[in-house]
Motif scaffolding. Structure first.
Motif, PDB file in Angstrom:
ATOM      1  N   ARG A 219       6.660  -4.293  -0.838  1.00 34.05           N
ATOM      2  CA  ARG A 219       6.610  -2.978  -1.478  1.00 34.05           C
ATOM      3  C   ARG A 219       7.115  -2.952  -2.926  1.00 34.05           C
ATOM      4  O   ARG A 219       6.443  -2.364  -3.791  1.00 34.05           O
ATOM      5  N   PRO A 220       8.276  -3.529  -3.255  1.00 30.42           N
ATOM      6  CA  PRO A 220       8.739  -3.421  -4.647  1.00 30.42           C
ATOM      7  C   PRO A 220       7.747  -3.988  -5.650  1.00 30.42           C
ATOM      8  O   PRO A 220       7.570  -3.432  -6.743  1.00 30.42           O
ATOM      9  N   PHE A 221       7.078  -5.065  -5.289  1.00 38.51           N
ATOM     10  CA  PHE A 221       6.137  -5.711  -6.204  1.00 38.51           C
ATOM     11  C   PHE A 221       4.819  -4.942  -6.259  1.00 38.51           C
ATOM     12  O   PHE A 221       4.199  -4.820  -7.321  1.00 38.51           O
ATOM     13  N   LEU A 222       4.379  -4.422  -5.125  1.00 39.74           N
ATOM     14  CA  LEU A 222       3.168  -3.603  -5.102  1.00 39.74           C
ATOM     15  C   LEU A 222       3.381  -2.309  -5.873  1.00 39.74           C
ATOM     16  O   LEU A 222       2.472  -1.823  -6.564  1.00 39.74           O
ATOM     17  N   ARG A 223       4.563  -1.738  -5.773  1.00 38.81           N
ATOM     18  CA  ARG A 223       4.859  -0.486  -6.474  1.00 38.81           C
ATOM     19  C   ARG A 223       4.787  -0.696  -7.981  1.00 38.81           C
ATOM     20  O   ARG A 223       4.258   0.140  -8.724  1.00 38.81           O
TER      21      ARG A 223
ATOM     22  N   PRO B 226       2.778   8.059  -5.004  1.00 41.35           N
ATOM     23  CA  PRO B 226       1.437   7.606  -5.400  1.00 41.35           C
ATOM     24  C   PRO B 226       1.386   6.147  -5.846  1.00 41.35           C
ATOM     25  O   PRO B 226       0.333   5.679  -6.255  1.00 41.35           O
ATOM     26  N   GLU B 227       2.511   5.431  -5.753  1.00 43.55           N
ATOM     27  CA  GLU B 227       2.533   4.074  -6.315  1.00 43.55           C
ATOM     28  C   GLU B 227       1.734   3.063  -5.497  1.00 43.55           C
ATOM     29  O   GLU B 227       1.134   2.139  -6.060  1.00 43.55           O
ATOM     30  N   VAL B 228       1.754   3.197  -4.161  1.00 42.11           N
ATOM     31  CA  VAL B 228       1.100   2.207  -3.296  1.00 42.11           C
ATOM     32  C   VAL B 228       0.137   2.915  -2.358  1.00 42.11           C
ATOM     33  O   VAL B 228       0.535   3.826  -1.632  1.00 42.11           O
ATOM     34  N   ARG B 229      -1.120   2.500  -2.390  1.00 44.85           N
ATOM     35  CA  ARG B 229      -2.110   3.010  -1.435  1.00 44.85           C
ATOM     36  C   ARG B 229      -2.076   2.147  -0.174  1.00 44.85           C
ATOM     37  O   ARG B 229      -1.876   0.937  -0.250  1.00 44.85           O
ATOM     38  N   VAL B 230      -2.285   2.774   0.980  1.00 43.98           N
ATOM     39  CA  VAL B 230      -2.276   2.047   2.250  1.00 43.98           C
ATOM     40  C   VAL B 230      -3.451   2.517   3.097  1.00 43.98           C
ATOM     41  O   VAL B 230      -3.620   3.730   3.324  1.00 43.98           O
ATOM     42  N   ASN B 231      -4.270   1.579   3.542  1.00 46.53           N
ATOM     43  CA  ASN B 231      -5.435   1.897   4.362  1.00 46.53           C
ATOM     44  C   ASN B 231      -5.572   0.890   5.499  1.00 46.53           C
ATOM     45  O   ASN B 231      -4.937  -0.177   5.487  1.00 46.53           O
ATOM     46  N   THR B 232      -6.416   1.237   6.464  1.00 46.36           N
ATOM     47  CA  THR B 232      -6.644   0.367   7.619  1.00 46.36           C
ATOM     48  C   THR B 232      -8.126   0.083   7.784  1.00 46.36           C
ATOM     49  O   THR B 232      -8.947   1.005   7.739  1.00 46.36           O
ATOM     50  N   LEU B 233      -8.455  -1.183   7.979  1.00 41.92           N
ATOM     51  CA  LEU B 233      -9.796  -1.575   8.407  1.00 41.92           C
ATOM     52  C   LEU B 233      -9.767  -1.736   9.923  1.00 41.92           C
ATOM     53  O   LEU B 233      -8.854  -2.367  10.463  1.00 41.92           O
ATOM     54  N   VAL B 234     -10.763  -1.186  10.603  1.00 37.28           N
ATOM     55  CA  VAL B 234     -10.801  -1.215  12.067  1.00 37.28           C
ATOM     56  C   VAL B 234     -12.059  -1.957  12.510  1.00 37.28           C
ATOM     57  O   VAL B 234     -13.094  -1.341  12.784  1.00 37.28           O
ATOM     58  N   PRO B 235     -12.014  -3.291  12.565  1.00 36.47           N
ATOM     59  CA  PRO B 235     -13.203  -4.053  12.963  1.00 36.47           C
ATOM     60  C   PRO B 235     -13.447  -3.996  14.465  1.00 36.47           C
ATOM     61  O   PRO B 235     -12.526  -3.812  15.264  1.00 36.47           O
ATOM     62  N   GLY B 236     -14.714  -4.193  14.812  1.00 34.36           N
ATOM     63  CA  GLY B 236     -15.086  -4.440  16.190  1.00 34.36           C
ATOM     64  C   GLY B 236     -15.141  -5.936  16.419  1.00 34.36           C
ATOM     65  O   GLY B 236     -14.275  -6.686  15.948  1.00 34.36           O
TER      66      GLY B 236
ATOM     67  N   ARG C  90       1.260  -0.817  -8.899  1.00 33.38           N
ATOM     68  CA  ARG C  90       0.479   0.297  -8.348  1.00 33.38           C
ATOM     69  C   ARG C  90      -0.672  -0.272  -7.514  1.00 33.38           C
ATOM     70  O   ARG C  90      -1.844   0.053  -7.698  1.00 33.38           O
ATOM     71  N   GLY C  91      -0.271  -1.134  -6.573  1.00 36.25           N
ATOM     72  CA  GLY C  91      -1.231  -1.858  -5.748  1.00 36.25           C
ATOM     73  C   GLY C  91      -1.509  -1.189  -4.421  1.00 36.25           C
ATOM     74  O   GLY C  91      -1.326   0.025  -4.262  1.00 36.25           O
ATOM     75  N   SER C  92      -1.921  -1.999  -3.452  1.00 35.25           N
ATOM     76  CA  SER C  92      -2.341  -1.426  -2.176  1.00 35.25           C
ATOM     77  C   SER C  92      -2.082  -2.389  -1.026  1.00 35.25           C
ATOM     78  O   SER C  92      -1.912  -3.594  -1.231  1.00 35.25           O
TER      79      SER C  92
END
Length: 253
Positions: free
Chosen positions: A120-124, A168-178, A127-129
């Motif tokens: 987190r500190p480095f992503l912040r 708003p510094e770090v975006r977080v998302n999920t990929l849900v593969p089959g 402004r990464g993800s």
């Protein structure tokens, strides 16, 4: 979706889906670090670009913290963490003690949280993800892999909470593969005819390739997804045909 100069870590990136993700980021111009407990059988590469491998046991919080500090110091930045490492053996709930199932939860839920906190500190600063690699097992019953399904459901919820807390510094998302075709698919589905038969149950007519997952991960890490956070992207080729449609007789001749 050019990611020239950006630095990406892919956990469990030495084979299967993880290697496919790493290759997609390499092709997009990123500098990629893959980590696992054991080195890959061959370098993870795309064209003339090769990922750097660093050994890491994600179950060791001190080692995880040291790893991310080393990556940030070596490359000067960290732009994206892909939490891909995970997996499970097939084991019915009644065939194992709670401690054995808990180890599956630790690998698939606690380890990604540990890595995310360390990164987190480095992503912040960049402004990464973060891209979590979930599973459709977390969205439906998962007999034989119940602890895995529970962990993946928890991972998706964790990502949504992270997306709110770290914005708003770090975006977080999920990929849900089959289902994804990898070098280990034959262990689950049999020979080529078996893999084809399983693929035929998917509306798009085939299993996903690791590159399909990788392409989606690159999109979520790119500036084209700059307003995408707290989202879950289903990557399952249309899902599963409902069983009741095959059982119904009203429209059959």
């Amino acid at each position: 979706m050019e990611l020239d100069g950006r630095v990406v870590v892919v956990t469990g990136g030495t084979r299967g889906v993880g290697a496919g993700i790493a290759r997609s980021f390499l092709a997009a111009g990123a500098r990629v670090v893959v980590c696992a407990r054991r080195p890959p059988d061959e370098p993870v590469a795309a064209g003339d670009r090769t990922a750097c491998f660093l050994p890491l046991d994600l179950r060791d919080p001190a080692a995880v913290a040291e790893f991310f500090a080393h990556v940030a110091d070596r490359y000067g930045r960290l732009d994206c963490l892909v939490n891909n490492a995970g997996g499970t053996p097939y084991r019915l709930l009644g065939e194992g003690e709670a401690e054995r199932h808990a180890r599956v939860v630790a690998l698939n839920l606690t380890a990604p949280m540990t890595a995310s906190l360390a990164a987190r500190p480095f992503l912040r600063e960049a402004r990464g993800s973060i891209v979590m690699i979930g599973s459709v097992s977390g969205t439906r019953p998962s007999p034989g892999t119940a602890a895995y399904g529970a962990a993946k459901a928890g991972l998706e919820n964790l990502a949504r909470s992270m997306a709110v807390e770290w914005a708003p510094e770090v975006r977080v998302n999920t990929l849900v593969p089959g289902m994804v075709r990898t070098e280990l698919s034959h262990l689950h589905y049999g020979d080529e005819s078996g893999i084809a038969a399983v693929g035929a149950t998917v509306p798009l007519g085939r299993l996903a390739e690791p590159s399909d997952v990788g392409g989606a991960a690159v999109f979520l890490a790119s500036d084209r997804a700059a307003y995408v956070s707290g989202a879950s992207l289903l990557l399952h080729g249309g899902g599963e045909r409902p069983a009741f449609l095959d059982a119904a007789t009203a429209n059959q001749t």
